[in-house]
Design a protein around this motif. Structure first.
Motif, PDB file in Angstrom:
ATOM      1  N   ASN A  84       0.691  -1.331   0.072  1.00 12.55           N
ATOM      2  CA  ASN A  84      -0.012  -0.002   0.008  1.00 12.55           C
ATOM      3  C   ASN A  84       0.879   1.351   0.113  1.00 12.55           C
ATOM      4  O   ASN A  84       0.253   2.514   0.261  1.00 12.55           O
ATOM      5  N   LYS A  85       2.094   1.048  -0.192  1.00 13.90           N
ATOM      6  CA  LYS A  85       3.182   2.126  -0.100  1.00 13.90           C
ATOM      7  C   LYS A  85       3.005   3.098   1.252  1.00 13.90           C
ATOM      8  O   LYS A  85       3.595   4.114   1.350  1.00 13.90           O
ATOM      9  N   ASP A  86       2.547   2.424   2.290  1.00 15.54           N
ATOM     10  CA  ASP A  86       2.324   3.070   3.505  1.00 15.54           C
ATOM     11  C   ASP A  86       2.796   2.038   4.686  1.00 15.54           C
ATOM     12  O   ASP A  86       2.130   2.159   5.655  1.00 15.54           O
ATOM     13  N   GLY A  87       3.663   1.190   4.555  1.00 14.00           N
ATOM     14  CA  GLY A  87       4.359   0.359   5.604  1.00 14.00           C
ATOM     15  C   GLY A  87       3.496  -1.119   5.480  1.00 14.00           C
ATOM     16  O   GLY A  87       4.054  -1.849   6.265  1.00 14.00           O
ATOM     17  N   PHE A  88       3.267  -1.540   4.396  1.00 11.29           N
ATOM     18  CA  PHE A  88       2.580  -3.082   4.337  1.00 11.29           C
ATOM     19  C   PHE A  88       3.098  -3.294   2.840  1.00 11.29           C
ATOM     20  O   PHE A  88       2.985  -2.570   1.854  1.00 11.29           O
ATOM     21  N   VAL A  89       3.791  -4.715   2.830  1.00 13.37           N
ATOM     22  CA  VAL A  89       3.959  -5.188   1.647  1.00 13.37           C
ATOM     23  C   VAL A  89       3.692  -6.842   1.786  1.00 13.37           C
ATOM     24  O   VAL A  89       3.976  -7.292   2.782  1.00 13.37           O
ATOM     25  N   GLY A  90       3.644  -7.399   0.858  1.00 12.91           N
ATOM     26  CA  GLY A  90       3.467  -8.946   0.621  1.00 12.91           C
ATOM     27  C   GLY A  90       4.063  -9.530  -0.572  1.00 12.91           C
ATOM     28  O   GLY A  90       4.123  -8.805  -1.627  1.00 12.91           O
ATOM     29  N   LEU A  91       4.504 -10.671  -0.574  1.00 15.42           N
ATOM     30  CA  LEU A  91       5.171 -11.243  -1.723  1.00 15.42           C
ATOM     31  C   LEU A  91       4.545 -12.706  -1.807  1.00 15.42           C
ATOM     32  O   LEU A  91       4.259 -13.367  -1.051  1.00 15.42           O
ATOM     33  N   GLY A  92       4.224 -12.925  -3.022  1.00 14.20           N
ATOM     34  CA  GLY A  92       3.493 -14.290  -3.446  1.00 14.20           C
ATOM     35  C   GLY A  92       4.164 -14.783  -4.852  1.00 14.20           C
ATOM     36  O   GLY A  92       4.245 -14.214  -5.650  1.00 14.20           O
ATOM     37  N   MET A  93       4.004 -16.321  -4.900  1.00 11.87           N
ATOM     38  CA  MET A  93       4.516 -16.966  -5.903  1.00 11.87           C
ATOM     39  C   MET A  93       3.359 -17.999  -6.331  1.00 11.87           C
ATOM     40  O   MET A  93       2.579 -18.228  -5.400  1.00 11.87           O
ATOM     41  N   ALA A  94       3.280 -18.153  -7.701  1.00 15.45           N
ATOM     42  CA  ALA A  94       2.211 -19.201  -7.919  1.00 15.45           C
ATOM     43  C   ALA A  94       2.844 -19.966  -9.316  1.00 15.45           C
ATOM     44  O   ALA A  94       3.733 -19.286 -10.298  1.00 15.45           O
ATOM     45  N   LYS A  95       2.305 -21.150  -9.691  1.00 14.81           N
ATOM     46  CA  LYS A  95       2.587 -21.903 -10.845  1.00 14.81           C
ATOM     47  C   LYS A  95       1.464 -22.226 -11.382  1.00 14.81           C
ATOM     48  O   LYS A  95       0.635 -22.772 -10.788  1.00 14.81           O
ATOM     49  N   GLY A  96       1.454 -22.144 -12.856  1.00 21.85           N
ATOM     50  CA  GLY A  96       0.062 -22.611 -13.400  1.00 21.85           C
ATOM     51  C   GLY A  96       0.359 -22.930 -14.974  1.00 21.85           C
ATOM     52  O   GLY A  96       1.450 -22.677 -15.613  1.00 21.85           O
ATOM     53  N   LYS A  97      -0.613 -23.617 -15.655  1.00 28.06           N
ATOM     54  CA  LYS A  97      -0.619 -23.566 -17.148  1.00 28.06           C
ATOM     55  C   LYS A  97      -0.922 -22.309 -17.772  1.00 28.06           C
ATOM     56  O   LYS A  97      -0.314 -22.179 -19.068  1.00 28.06           O
ATOM     57  N   GLU A  98      -1.770 -21.583 -17.291  1.00 30.22           N
ATOM     58  CA  GLU A  98      -2.133 -20.127 -18.211  1.00 30.22           C
ATOM     59  C   GLU A  98      -1.425 -18.844 -17.164  1.00 30.22           C
ATOM     60  O   GLU A  98      -1.338 -19.131 -16.016  1.00 30.22           O
ATOM     61  N   VAL A  99      -1.140 -18.012 -18.057  1.00 32.45           N
ATOM     62  CA  VAL A  99      -0.622 -16.874 -17.449  1.00 32.45           C
ATOM     63  C   VAL A  99      -1.656 -16.159 -16.450  1.00 32.45           C
ATOM     64  O   VAL A  99      -1.332 -15.624 -15.483  1.00 32.45           O
ATOM     65  N   GLY A 100      -2.550 -15.542 -17.104  1.00 32.86           N
ATOM     66  CA  GLY A 100      -3.729 -14.612 -16.418  1.00 32.86           C
ATOM     67  C   GLY A 100      -4.091 -15.279 -14.870  1.00 32.86           C
ATOM     68  O   GLY A 100      -4.058 -14.774 -13.825  1.00 32.86           O
ATOM     69  N   PRO A 101      -4.764 -16.448 -14.956  1.00 31.20           N
ATOM     70  CA  PRO A 101      -5.067 -16.974 -13.774  1.00 31.20           C
ATOM     71  C   PRO A 101      -3.889 -17.312 -12.787  1.00 31.20           C
ATOM     72  O   PRO A 101      -3.982 -17.146 -11.530  1.00 31.20           O
ATOM     73  N   THR A 102      -2.687 -17.362 -13.164  1.00 28.38           N
ATOM     74  CA  THR A 102      -1.477 -17.750 -12.241  1.00 28.38           C
ATOM     75  C   THR A 102      -1.084 -16.223 -11.640  1.00 28.38           C
ATOM     76  O   THR A 102      -0.864 -16.366 -10.769  1.00 28.38           O
ATOM     77  N   ILE A 103      -1.264 -15.575 -12.540  1.00 23.59           N
ATOM     78  CA  ILE A 103      -0.699 -13.853 -11.868  1.00 23.59           C
ATOM     79  C   ILE A 103      -1.678 -13.378 -10.841  1.00 23.59           C
ATOM     80  O   ILE A 103      -1.584 -13.173  -9.925  1.00 23.59           O
ATOM     81  N   LYS A 104      -2.932 -13.920 -11.119  1.00 22.59           N
ATOM     82  CA  LYS A 104      -4.047 -13.483 -10.121  1.00 22.59           C
ATOM     83  C   LYS A 104      -3.761 -14.127  -8.777  1.00 22.59           C
ATOM     84  O   LYS A 104      -3.710 -13.796  -7.767  1.00 22.59           O
ATOM     85  N   ARG A 105      -3.357 -15.547  -8.949  1.00 15.32           N
ATOM     86  CA  ARG A 105      -3.086 -16.480  -7.750  1.00 15.32           C
ATOM     87  C   ARG A 105      -1.862 -15.816  -7.092  1.00 15.32           C
ATOM     88  O   ARG A 105      -1.839 -15.969  -5.806  1.00 15.32           O
TER      89      ARG A 105
END
Length: 185
Positions: A27-48
């Protein structure tokens, strides 16, 4: 999205393509998160990956840890030097004076910028080109900001930003309490 990696696997019928995606959110105000995902299609994998980054959010203490900032400077850096490591990538984040900006690679600017850190020096050992490990090491370093204990006299010197009070009608920040399970009789 920090990194999109295409992974091939050979099978009898040819190559099977999968995608490994690393995403960061904040949120550019003190909170940050990191996530990783694997999948067959790019769009749903980015969302995950973005959803996983939102789930793994941490609060980042910010302060004015550089001696060059002076008293009364806004807390736009980290309070003290922190280290992070993932695989062979080692990261050191040092506080910088106001106006320096984020001195580091593209991945470091993305992660620290979304965390609300505007001035910092980032040093790396090994290959920062492995963007996933670089982002994980930065995230580990930002987690280590909370682990360092400070004496009662130090908060004034490093000018830590206090946690904002909870607004009426909203739950307080921090881990949510576990729900009570109904007992069966």
């Amino acid at each position: 999205v920090i990194n999109i990696n295409m992974v091939h696997r050979m099978t009898d019928s040819g190559r099977r393509v999968r995608f490994s995606i690393t995403a960061v959110t904040g949120n550019k105000d003190g909170f940050v998160g990191l996530g990783m995902a694997k999948g067959k299609e790019v769009g749903p994998t980015i969302k995950r990956a973005i959803d996983r980054a939102k789930i793994s959010m941490i609060e980042v203490k910010r302060g004015s840890g550089s001696w060059q900032s002076g008293a009364g400077a806004p807390a736009n850096s980290i309070p003290y030097k922190v280290f992070g490591k993932c695989a062979s990538t080692e990261v050191t984040i040092k506080p910088a004076p106001q106006g320096t900006g984020l001195v580091g690679g593209k991945t470091a600017r993305a992660v620290l910028g979304l965390a609300g850190v505007h001035d910092a020096w980032v040093y790396t050992r090994c290959q920062p080109r492995t963007r996933t490990n670089y982002a994980k090491a930065l995230f580990a370093a930002l987690k280590n900001v909370d682990d360092i204990t400070i004496t009662p006299a130090q908060p004034d010197r490093v000018q830590l930003v206090p946690r904002p009070p909870a607004r009426p009608g909203q739950p307080p920040l921090g881990p949510t309490p576990a729900r009570a399970r109904p007992t069966q009789t």
